[in-house]
Design an enzyme around this catalytic site. Structure first.
Site, PDB file in Angstrom:
ATOM      1  N   HIS A 198     -10.154   1.164   1.666  1.00 11.61           N
ATOM      2  CA  HIS A 198      -9.710   2.527   1.998  1.00 11.61           C
ATOM      3  C   HIS A 198     -10.909   3.468   2.179  1.00 11.61           C
ATOM      4  CE1 HIS A 198      -5.351   2.518   1.817  1.00 11.61           C
ATOM      5  NE2 HIS A 198      -5.328   1.930   0.634  1.00 11.61           N
ATOM      6  N   CYS A 244       0.848  -1.190   0.000  1.00 13.65           N
ATOM      7  CA  CYS A 244       0.000   0.000   0.000  1.00 13.65           C
ATOM      8  C   CYS A 244       0.882   1.238   0.000  1.00 13.65           C
ATOM      9  CB  CYS A 244      -0.877  -0.030   1.251  1.00 13.65           C
ATOM     10  SG  CYS A 244      -2.000   1.356   1.374  1.00 13.65           S
ATOM     11  N   HIS A 256      -9.046  -3.981  -2.025  1.00 13.80           N
ATOM     12  CA  HIS A 256      -8.096  -3.178  -1.259  1.00 13.80           C
ATOM     13  C   HIS A 256      -8.496  -1.694  -1.285  1.00 13.80           C
ATOM     14  CE1 HIS A 256      -3.805  -2.179  -0.015  1.00 13.80           C
ATOM     15  NE2 HIS A 256      -4.233  -1.011  -0.466  1.00 13.80           N
ATOM     16  N   GLU A 257      -8.862  -1.201  -2.472  1.00 15.64           N
ATOM     17  CA  GLU A 257      -9.228   0.220  -2.591  1.00 15.64           C
ATOM     18  C   GLU A 257     -10.577   0.514  -1.929  1.00 15.64           C
ATOM     19  OE1 GLU A 257      -6.850   1.987  -3.267  1.00 15.64           O
ATOM     20  OE2 GLU A 257      -5.592   0.537  -4.308  1.00 15.64           O
TER      21      GLU A 257
HETATM   22 ZN   LIG Z   1      -3.663   1.005  -0.135  1.00 13.52          ZN
END
Ligand SMILES: [Zn+2]
Length: 181
Positions: free
Chosen positions: A142, A96, A138-139
């Site tokens: 966030h 990341c 993963h995004e």
């Molecule tokens: Zn990330």
């Protein structure tokens, strides 16, 4: 155009939940431009989310198309994305831009279906699998204030310090934001 500053862990703002985009206007599109520039400025960046540059709206960009033999949807700009279906699980290595010194083994769904608006406000449905599905998850995390380190089964066994020299190594290049082998 501008390359924006990336928030780094343990900045508490990374834990913030992002708000839905409501105005699909020129200011939004200008921001998306800068966000994409920022993603591409990182070594091998394959994804980025707006809260990583302290803009707390549900905006993510994913583009794994430069990775060989990887099924993909090209460059996806996802606004207000929602996961609508998932199938299977897989463990893979992730990195990341907000946690530059570590990678970790993370369990993710193998195949996903999701919907999101584009920069004009139109709704689209997408299907992703494997590496791209991992980058999308993963995004999306966030946008909900979650980092990959929040998903490790064990920090002791699943967290790895990145060797600085490897950061620019060809094979490591794709681990920087969102993926594993
Ligand atoms: Zn990330």
């Amino acid at each position: 155009m501008a390359v924006l500053d990336i928030l780094k862990y343990p900045d508490q703002r990374l834990k913030q939940t992002s708000a839905p985009v409501e105005d699909f206007d020129d200011a939004l599109r200008a921001f998306i431009h800068d966000l994409e520039q920022t993603m591409r400025a990182g070594p091998g960046g394959v994804g980025i989310a707006a809260p990583q540059v302290a803009y707390f709206y549900q905006i993510a960009i994913i583009d794994v198309s430069a990775r060989p033999k990887t099924p993909n949807n090209g460059c996806m700009v996802l606004l207000n994305p929602e996961l609508i279906h998932w199938e299977g699980v897989a463990v893979g290595r992730e990195g990341c831009m907000s946690i530059p010194d570590y990678t970790g083994n993370v369990i993710r769904a193998e195949k996903i279906r999701f919907q999101a608006r584009d920069p004009q406000g139109e709704l689209h449905e997408y299907y992703s699998e494997g590496y791209e599905a991992r980058a999308v998850q993963h995004e999306l995390d966030h946008l909900n204030g979650l980092l990959f380190i929040d998903r490790l089964v064990s920090r002791r066994n699943d967290l790895f310090r990145r060797k600085k020299a490897l950061r620019v190594h060809r094979e490591e290049v794709f681990i920087v934001e969102g993926l594993g082998r």
